[in-house]
Design a protein around this motif. Structure first.
Motif, PDB file in Angstrom:
ATOM      1  N   ILE A 164       0.853  -1.190   0.000  1.00  0.00           N
ATOM      2  CA  ILE A 164       0.000   0.000   0.000  1.00  0.00           C
ATOM      3  C   ILE A 164       0.891   1.244   0.000  1.00  0.00           C
ATOM      4  O   ILE A 164       1.833   1.338   0.798  1.00  0.00           O
ATOM      5  CB  ILE A 164      -0.923   0.015   1.237  1.00  0.00           C
ATOM      6  CG1 ILE A 164      -1.764  -1.266   1.304  1.00  0.00           C
ATOM      7  CG2 ILE A 164      -1.811   1.256   1.223  1.00  0.00           C
ATOM      8  CD1 ILE A 164      -2.662  -1.489   0.104  1.00  0.00           C
ATOM      9  N   ASP A 165       0.592   2.160  -0.877  1.00  0.00           N
ATOM     10  CA  ASP A 165       1.371   3.397  -0.986  1.00  0.00           C
ATOM     11  C   ASP A 165       0.986   4.329   0.162  1.00  0.00           C
ATOM     12  O   ASP A 165       0.016   5.083   0.074  1.00  0.00           O
ATOM     13  CB  ASP A 165       1.099   4.053  -2.334  1.00  0.00           C
ATOM     14  CG  ASP A 165       1.937   5.308  -2.556  1.00  0.00           C
ATOM     15  OD1 ASP A 165       2.763   5.640  -1.686  1.00  0.00           O
ATOM     16  OD2 ASP A 165       1.750   5.961  -3.603  1.00  0.00           O
ATOM     17  N   LEU A 166       1.759   4.265   1.233  1.00  0.00           N
ATOM     18  CA  LEU A 166       1.405   5.018   2.442  1.00  0.00           C
ATOM     19  C   LEU A 166       1.532   6.522   2.254  1.00  0.00           C
ATOM     20  O   LEU A 166       0.903   7.292   2.992  1.00  0.00           O
ATOM     21  CB  LEU A 166       2.281   4.562   3.613  1.00  0.00           C
ATOM     22  CG  LEU A 166       2.066   3.115   4.072  1.00  0.00           C
ATOM     23  CD1 LEU A 166       2.996   2.762   5.211  1.00  0.00           C
ATOM     24  CD2 LEU A 166       0.619   2.891   4.486  1.00  0.00           C
ATOM     25  N   SER A 167       2.314   6.956   1.281  1.00  0.00           N
ATOM     26  CA  SER A 167       2.432   8.405   1.051  1.00  0.00           C
ATOM     27  C   SER A 167       1.122   8.988   0.538  1.00  0.00           C
ATOM     28  O   SER A 167       0.889  10.191   0.625  1.00  0.00           O
ATOM     29  CB  SER A 167       3.543   8.670   0.028  1.00  0.00           C
ATOM     30  OG  SER A 167       3.191   8.147  -1.250  1.00  0.00           O
ATOM     31  N   LYS A 168       0.269   8.143   0.020  1.00  0.00           N
ATOM     32  CA  LYS A 168      -0.997   8.591  -0.549  1.00  0.00           C
ATOM     33  C   LYS A 168      -2.114   8.641   0.477  1.00  0.00           C
ATOM     34  O   LYS A 168      -3.025   9.466   0.397  1.00  0.00           O
ATOM     35  CB  LYS A 168      -1.375   7.634  -1.690  1.00  0.00           C
ATOM     36  CG  LYS A 168      -2.681   7.935  -2.376  1.00  0.00           C
ATOM     37  CD  LYS A 168      -2.879   6.965  -3.541  1.00  0.00           C
ATOM     38  CE  LYS A 168      -4.177   7.260  -4.262  1.00  0.00           C
ATOM     39  NZ  LYS A 168      -4.367   6.370  -5.422  1.00  0.00           N
ATOM     40  N   PHE A 169      -2.065   7.734   1.464  1.00  0.00           N
ATOM     41  CA  PHE A 169      -3.158   7.612   2.435  1.00  0.00           C
ATOM     42  C   PHE A 169      -2.750   8.236   3.757  1.00  0.00           C
ATOM     43  O   PHE A 169      -2.238   7.574   4.655  1.00  0.00           O
ATOM     44  CB  PHE A 169      -3.537   6.133   2.611  1.00  0.00           C
ATOM     45  CG  PHE A 169      -4.060   5.509   1.353  1.00  0.00           C
ATOM     46  CD1 PHE A 169      -5.374   5.693   0.969  1.00  0.00           C
ATOM     47  CD2 PHE A 169      -3.226   4.773   0.534  1.00  0.00           C
ATOM     48  CE1 PHE A 169      -5.861   5.141  -0.203  1.00  0.00           C
ATOM     49  CE2 PHE A 169      -3.697   4.207  -0.637  1.00  0.00           C
ATOM     50  CZ  PHE A 169      -5.011   4.400  -1.002  1.00  0.00           C
ATOM     51  N   LYS A 343      -0.457  -0.799  11.727  1.00  0.00           N
ATOM     52  CA  LYS A 343      -0.393  -2.183  11.256  1.00  0.00           C
ATOM     53  C   LYS A 343      -0.030  -2.227   9.773  1.00  0.00           C
ATOM     54  O   LYS A 343       0.816  -3.037   9.352  1.00  0.00           O
ATOM     55  CB  LYS A 343      -1.748  -2.870  11.486  1.00  0.00           C
ATOM     56  CG  LYS A 343      -1.805  -4.308  10.991  1.00  0.00           C
ATOM     57  CD  LYS A 343      -0.860  -5.219  11.758  1.00  0.00           C
ATOM     58  CE  LYS A 343      -0.982  -6.658  11.296  1.00  0.00           C
ATOM     59  NZ  LYS A 343      -0.041  -7.572  11.999  1.00  0.00           N
ATOM     60  N   VAL A 344      -0.633  -1.352   8.971  1.00  0.00           N
ATOM     61  CA  VAL A 344      -0.316  -1.310   7.540  1.00  0.00           C
ATOM     62  C   VAL A 344       1.127  -0.858   7.331  1.00  0.00           C
ATOM     63  O   VAL A 344       1.856  -1.414   6.507  1.00  0.00           O
ATOM     64  CB  VAL A 344      -1.291  -0.371   6.786  1.00  0.00           C
ATOM     65  CG1 VAL A 344      -0.911  -0.267   5.310  1.00  0.00           C
ATOM     66  CG2 VAL A 344      -2.713  -0.894   6.908  1.00  0.00           C
ATOM     67  N   PHE A 345       1.556   0.128   8.095  1.00  0.00           N
ATOM     68  CA  PHE A 345       2.925   0.620   7.978  1.00  0.00           C
ATOM     69  C   PHE A 345       3.929  -0.494   8.268  1.00  0.00           C
ATOM     70  O   PHE A 345       4.931  -0.650   7.576  1.00  0.00           O
ATOM     71  CB  PHE A 345       3.154   1.794   8.932  1.00  0.00           C
ATOM     72  CG  PHE A 345       4.577   2.295   8.940  1.00  0.00           C
ATOM     73  CD1 PHE A 345       5.025   3.149   7.943  1.00  0.00           C
ATOM     74  CD2 PHE A 345       5.468   1.895   9.927  1.00  0.00           C
ATOM     75  CE1 PHE A 345       6.342   3.599   7.933  1.00  0.00           C
ATOM     76  CE2 PHE A 345       6.787   2.342   9.934  1.00  0.00           C
ATOM     77  CZ  PHE A 345       7.225   3.191   8.932  1.00  0.00           C
ATOM     78  N   ASN A 346       3.657  -1.268   9.291  1.00  0.00           N
ATOM     79  CA  ASN A 346       4.608  -2.304   9.703  1.00  0.00           C
ATOM     80  C   ASN A 346       4.632  -3.505   8.757  1.00  0.00           C
ATOM     81  O   ASN A 346       5.695  -4.102   8.532  1.00  0.00           O
ATOM     82  CB  ASN A 346       4.287  -2.776  11.121  1.00  0.00           C
ATOM     83  CG  ASN A 346       4.555  -1.720  12.175  1.00  0.00           C
ATOM     84  OD1 ASN A 346       5.457  -0.896  12.013  1.00  0.00           O
ATOM     85  ND2 ASN A 346       3.778  -1.710  13.242  1.00  0.00           N
TER      86      ASN A 346
END
Length: 363
Positions: A164-169, A343-346
């Motif tokens: 998941i592109d965390l920079s977007k969310f 959780k998504v980041f990890n």
């Protein structure tokens, strides 16, 4: 590394497949040369070391529009282009990654083996057919998101999470509009997505429990003919239950704009069956949005919030869990959102995922 990727579509504006544009951009950071063969291509903006080659099917959603001889001729043209590309570009790649479409490995696997190209497959789905079985034999390494998202036994398998592109969310609790509690379901309108259960839960909350300050948005569109028939049945049910004012079909949203949909909602629901990890649920979490899922692959959610995972496909249970999450205090909601995003980041960060794939293809 010089890498060849085969995927369905490269188009930043596509609602279903637009996410892969970010994947391609991240892969490009790790490759001296990245060649992408896509069944269709739309708008994209990728670095100079990326070459996108289209097989010519620019409108993926119209895949059932052509019939008979016309469809046969189109398939022959795609096949000719496919073989021309993988042979002409052979010096521009050392390894191959096939994204989801196992048939590409069946078509090109023997050629790639003769050319000494390492073959990788990314596959996240509960479906197992002869194409997947054969592709698994030809592949050197197989990547998947979770134990339940690749259902063949193989010593080639690497379970590496999702991307998941965390920079977007961005985590942005409290960015809402209006006084209604907004619940969204993001995904293709299809029986396998189980939107009917979503509507049945709405009926319980609104017509049986008398809760009026709630809105249910279905974000997505029917793609196949059977999906269109399913959507029509949903429309009829909404009308029968007199829920037209509370349940809306929003239609498809380009993936590049989907983050704003999550950030304007109060709760996300995803009712896909157990199997592959649906990105929409992970994207909801990445935005810090509380989520309810049916898929047991997300069992870890039970440790974060017991009301985030359903025991069974029950409208009554879904309605009960929605009601509990509706009544969280703002501090409770913010804390839950933070735990979900962490959780998504990890475990499901795109940057980490691409590093794992590159490592697997390099060994």
């Amino acid at each position: 590394m010089k890498l060849l990727i085969l995927t369905q579509k490269i188009d930043v504006n596509d609602d279903l497949l637009g996410f892969f544009h970010a994947w391609a951009a991240e892969f490009a950071k790790h490759c001296a040369k990245l060649t992408i063969i896509a069944l269709g291509a739309g708008e994209y903006d990728l670095p100079e070391n990326v070459n996108v080659l289209s097989l010519g099917k620019e409108s993926i959603k119209n895949r059932q529009s052509a019939i008979g001889n016309r469809q046969f001729i189109k398939r022959i043209k795609y096949l000719i282009r496919f073989y021309r590309y993988i042979i002409v570009e052979r010096k521009n790649y050392d390894a191959v990654l096939v994204h989801m479409n196992a048939e590409y490995i069946i078509l090109g696997g023997l050629i790639w083996r003769l050319l000494s190209k390492k073959i990788g497959l990314w596959y996240v789905h509960k479906r197992v057919d002869w194409k997947l079985r054969l592709a698994a034999k030809l592949a050197d390494v197989i990547f998947t998101a979770s134990p339940g998202s690749f259902r063949l036994a193989s010593n080639k398998l690497k379970i590496i999470g999702h991307g998941i592109d965390l920079s977007k969310f961005n985590f942005a609790p409290g960015i809402k509009s209006g006084n209604d509690f907004k619940i969204i379901y993001v995904g293709r309108i299809s029986a396998i997505k189980n939107q009917r259960l979503f509507i049945e839960a709405a009926d319980i909350l609104i017509n049986q429990k008398g809760i009026k300050n709630v809105r249910f948005d279905l974000v997505g569109e029917a793609v196949y003919q059977e999906d269109a028939a399913y959507k029509e049945a949903l429309v009829q049910k909404i009308a029968k239950d007199r829920l037209q004012d509370q349940i809306k079909f929003i239609g498809s949203v380009p993936h590049k704009d989907i983050a704003a949909i999550y950030q304007a909602a109060d709760l996300s629901v995803n009712l896909c069956p157990t199997g592959g990890m649906d990105k929409a649920a992970l994207e909801s979490m990445a935005a810090g949005l509380p989520v309810i899922v049916l898929n047991k692959t997300f069992a870890f959610l039970g440790d974060i919030c017991e009301n985030s995972i359903l025991e069974e496909a029950s409208a009554a249970e879904l309605a009960d869990k929605i009601f509990v999450l509706m009544n969280l205090t703002p501090p409770e909601r913010t804390a839950l959102g933070r735990r979900l995003k962490d959780k998504v980041f990890n475990d499901y960060d795109l940057v980490k995922l691409i590093n794992k794939i590159i490592d697997g293809l390099s060994r």
